[in-house]
Scaffold this motif. Sequence first.
Motif, PDB file in Angstrom:
ATOM      1  N   TYR B 202       0.836  -1.206   0.000  1.00  0.00           N
ATOM      2  CA  TYR B 202       0.000   0.000   0.000  1.00  0.00           C
ATOM      3  C   TYR B 202       0.870   1.254   0.000  1.00  0.00           C
ATOM      4  N   GLY B 205       2.277   1.840  -3.364  1.00  0.00           N
ATOM      5  CA  GLY B 205       1.206   2.293  -4.258  1.00  0.00           C
ATOM      6  C   GLY B 205       0.834   3.737  -3.981  1.00  0.00           C
ATOM      7  N   GLY B 206       0.958   4.151  -2.729  1.00  0.00           N
ATOM      8  CA  GLY B 206       0.587   5.520  -2.369  1.00  0.00           C
ATOM      9  C   GLY B 206       1.666   6.516  -2.700  1.00  0.00           C
ATOM     10  N   VAL B 270      -6.368   1.552 -10.745  1.00  0.00           N
ATOM     11  CA  VAL B 270      -5.284   1.096 -11.608  1.00  0.00           C
ATOM     12  C   VAL B 270      -4.069   1.995 -11.501  1.00  0.00           C
ATOM     13  N   LEU B 271      -4.196   3.094 -10.776  1.00  0.00           N
ATOM     14  CA  LEU B 271      -3.035   3.960 -10.576  1.00  0.00           C
ATOM     15  C   LEU B 271      -2.302   3.569  -9.303  1.00  0.00           C
ATOM     16  N   GLY B 273      -2.351   1.943  -5.073  1.00  0.00           N
ATOM     17  CA  GLY B 273      -2.609   2.484  -3.749  1.00  0.00           C
ATOM     18  C   GLY B 273      -3.959   2.164  -3.155  1.00  0.00           C
ATOM     19  N   TYR B 274      -4.964   2.003  -4.002  1.00  0.00           N
ATOM     20  CA  TYR B 274      -6.288   1.733  -3.465  1.00  0.00           C
ATOM     21  C   TYR B 274      -6.816   0.387  -3.957  1.00  0.00           C
TER      22      TYR B 274
END
Lengths: 356, 355, 495
Positions: B202, B205-206, B270-271, B273-274
């Motif tokens: 996470y 991703g963030g 798809v970017l 983090g979530y």
Amino acid sequence: MNKDIQKNTKQIGAPQKENRMRRLVKKVHLDTKELVLLQLLIGVFLLMSILSPGRFLSVYNLQSMAYQFPEFGIFALAMMVIVVTGGINLSITYSATLSSILGAVVLVALNNLGVQPLVTVVIGVLVIIISSIACGAVNGLIVAHIGITPMLATLGTMTLFEGIALNITKGGAISGFPDMFQWFGNSAILGIPVPLLIFVLVIIATYFILQRSSFGAKVYMIGCNPTATRFSGVNVKKVLFLLYIYSGILTGFAGIIMASRYNSAKESYGYTYLLQSVAAAVLGGTDISGGFGKVFGTVVSVLILQVISSGLNIFGVNRFITDVIMGMILIVVLTINFVNNRMEEKALLSKKVVTA
Amino acid sequence: MNNIFSQIKRSKEMGILAILVVISIIISAFNSSFLTFGNLLDVVKSNIVLGIMSMGMLLVLLTGGIDVSIASVISAVTVIIGRFMVDYSSNIFLIFLVGVVAGSLMGLINGLLIAKLKIPPIVATLGTMSVIFGLVLYLTNGNWITGIPQNFIDFGRVTIGQFPVAGSDRIQGIPIQFLFLLFAIALTWFILKYTMIGRGIYAIGGNRDSAERIGMNSENITLFIYTYEGFLIGLAGVVHTSIMRQVDPNAFIGFEIQVIAAVVLGGASVLGGYGSVSGTIIGVSLFCIINNGLILMHIPTFWQKIVVGVVLITSISFDVIQKRMHDKKNIRVDIDESESSFKRLSVVQKSTSQA
Amino acid sequence: MAQNMFLRMHNVSKTFPGVKALKNIDLEVEYGEIHALIGENGAGKSTLIKILSGVYQPDEGAEIIIDGVVQKTITPLDSLKRGIAVIYQDFSLFPNLSVAENIAMVSRVEKRKKIVNWRETNQIARSALAKLGLKIPLSKTLSELSVAKQQLVAIARALVNDAKLIVMDEPTSALSRGEVESLFSIIRNLKEQGISILFISHKLDELFAISDRFSILRDGKYVGTFGEDELDDDRLISLMVGRKIEYKIFEKRTLVDPIFEVRNLSKAGNFKDISFTLHRGEILGITGLVGAGRSELAQAIFGLNPSDSGELILEGKRLQVNAPEQAVQHGISYIPENRLTEGLILKKTMSDNICLTVLKQISSRHGLIEKEAQNKLVEKWIEEMHIRPNIPNMIASKLSGGNQQRVVLSKWLATDPKVLIVDEPTNGIDIGAKADIHQLLRDLSEQGMSIIVISSELPEILAIGDRVLVMRRGKIAAILDGKNLTQEEIMKEAL
């Protein structure tokens, strides 16, 4: 060979001093890389000729290659123009086959109605081109106007196009075109295969659009930094939208050649070209993150890959193994690029500090 | 407080859940057999592989990556274990071991290309897809592997519990394969929630830079993600073979898009983090029910592709448009709404014009 | 005295291949001290911070004593363990994670945890926030917080590792006045707890408001450390730049020929009821505190951030501006504040960059670029703007800040705009280049161009603005005549 390089670099930058400066300043790979590619092409060509002189260098093989690589080359350019923007177009092959299937439906229907062949073919070709424009417009709409990352947008449209195509063909192939339609894929003018002529036209058009026009200049800038390009008063959405349409039109041309060569239309034709197109673009020096890439490099790479796959075919290598090798080439090229960039960065880093 | 992450996505998951309910109602209105235990069990059984693989894809999407090689990997796994059990051993444990090791190794290769050589995930996995599929088709010639050992077939037929099927005398149990799906879900959930690697996923991703700055090893985490994904695919390969009782090397062509579509539908951005395990379960369920509904409503199977494409595009579009609306609403300046500033303004302007 | 020092850096140098970035720097920070580290861009502040945080290793001969322990080498982890926490400008937080997790993440990584303990995570976060006297819901996702709150989370995170020295790199750049005040009271609170702060900022008024002592760097050299009472603005600036900054004050003009009018421009959450008139050949300065809505207004006029209501009237014609390309067509240009990400395309050449706005001019009827026209245009601007080195194919990222700004200016001047908006035109540019840019803007206005200059730097606004528009909280606070205007008068309106 060495002499050739010198001559060539001299031509590019006139005074020796400026040339050196330019080399320091400009990314080194641009000009030299194209030469390396040409050498590579000559290399694989010689290799194949030596390993299988009788068959590889035969008129028959050379001719059959000349009929084969144009469709691949057009796909590669359709891919490359999008990669330059930092995107990817995974829908190229299905855009081509969907368009050619729509065209095929019209061709068959008119043919069965007994319409004059010439009229039938003209209308059929028009339908293919218009369909491919529509496919490109769908991509452009989703990428440029909605703002979805190209990878996922075209993954979605790729499936969508395939689905529509399957619904029309019910999984089979459509055939029964007027004989005249075969001209696009199987004839020659003055000994030059028609597909090759179409490819040459596509190369020239793409070269002028991408590398010589103001539109192309915007495309490269968007590939580097879309924000700054928008801040410079460029309508980024419009440029991207039009470019996806152009990519779509190219797939239409590829679709015409494929349908004509196979004398039928089916959704899965040309599926393997997707990967090979990415490979050709990357091998040709197109930066996968966008902003850099030339038509010349892509075309030479297409020839290299075609020589390799034809050669393998002649040696009786299984076509699946050819897929394996194509995948390997893609990975190896990117690995080499990675190592090169690392070294360049290192060199750059030490230089940057000096001027700091 | 345990649900820190699920709180973030709760609203979105509820939305997808609502769609799931609405679609279920619509389908059952058309076809009464939809909401029967037997049909739902069939839906689950035929989508266990999709479910297991979606857990791996969730991890990949969470770091902003993608993997289009998964269909080729599971084909390779099924071929490898198929040959293994036909030619060498029908020991169930060994079969599983071979499957997950083979899957993990192929995942590791993807991971190495992406983490160490910095090849963009889409290109790297496109390359491995071509290599692996090519090898599979070359080695099998596209032929099916049959003659699966009887004890493996028996294993695949094991069911748990007995439930009467409404409207017939049949009694049905829950297939054993379902346990593997539960295992994959539980393991993924645990990894994401309770391990540092999961939190690292996470974090990367963030904000990848920050994660690296505080000492997280993003390369190792990326390696883990693709290897773990390969592990799950290995598992899915064995489970699939136990259901089908034969190996078709071409069975999975195009399957990667279904998995990606299902996970994206479940709210994974798809970017990166979530995304969450619960959201993915809902997304996969929705995806399966749409497909099942198409079959029940006798819509030709060719439509399935169109549905997948449309679902993928619309769900991402929805995500992107929503984000844009949110950004637009974002207050950038704390505007002074008091009237007094008006007065002040006019006074000042007067004074300057006199000057 | 020596025992009072938490940090002693002595004789610290850093040599990169071919260049000495730091030369014999001394820096001492007491326990519970707020210490300002100042210097112009490129003075070596960030290199010094990177040595302190373990990112770079100093050259041999450096002596570093942290908390009474002599450090031979510092790795990032050593630095953390010895109680040094650096809060970078971007906070290094995770937008998708909860407040609690953001605060506890570093300590988790540091303790090499494998398994996450959520109860412990919340405890850590709660106690860190309590130390700051803050109440932020632990389960809230970070991206839902305001920038100021995010910064507080970053500070709380630093406290988790028992930070004894918190380094803050430009902490106030994105905060409103009120938020700066509350940040300062938290900093003072930390100081009382014996925690030292190393504060890096360009805003002198803030530095004076909060700092106990000042250490000044110039060109990689240590200038000295001074107590608060030993310095004033002028002295500090002269120590920083080695000479006193004096912008040339241009004579203010009273202009009469209105050309561009903004009427009742509003955008929710950005600005409200903005009306002003710009005259031919005028330089209008727009200033105000950060967050007053200056850039938002400029971007609305340029079509990047279209307004909700209001009118733009250029030469009596009402304009429709919803996108930058429309603004450009009407003759409005905007030079953004962030040169590196918005102004330039760094990977491309100077020539490519300059031509981007005027591709039409250098293209044939068929849309093909004419190389000769391009070269001519680029050469003209290199000549006119004195861009150095004068190599059209130079990649933009290799140019110095001042030359990059000249390229951006050329790119926009090439469009021959009627209205030119420049946002912080001299940000991060060395002082000599600043004066050049002021002169250039003045020359352009003499030629009849109408210019809006947005700047936080009041001396700059005073030097070149014929009139000064002050914004406050999204509205116009005042439009002041530039003649004999003082900084105090502007500040009175801006606050």
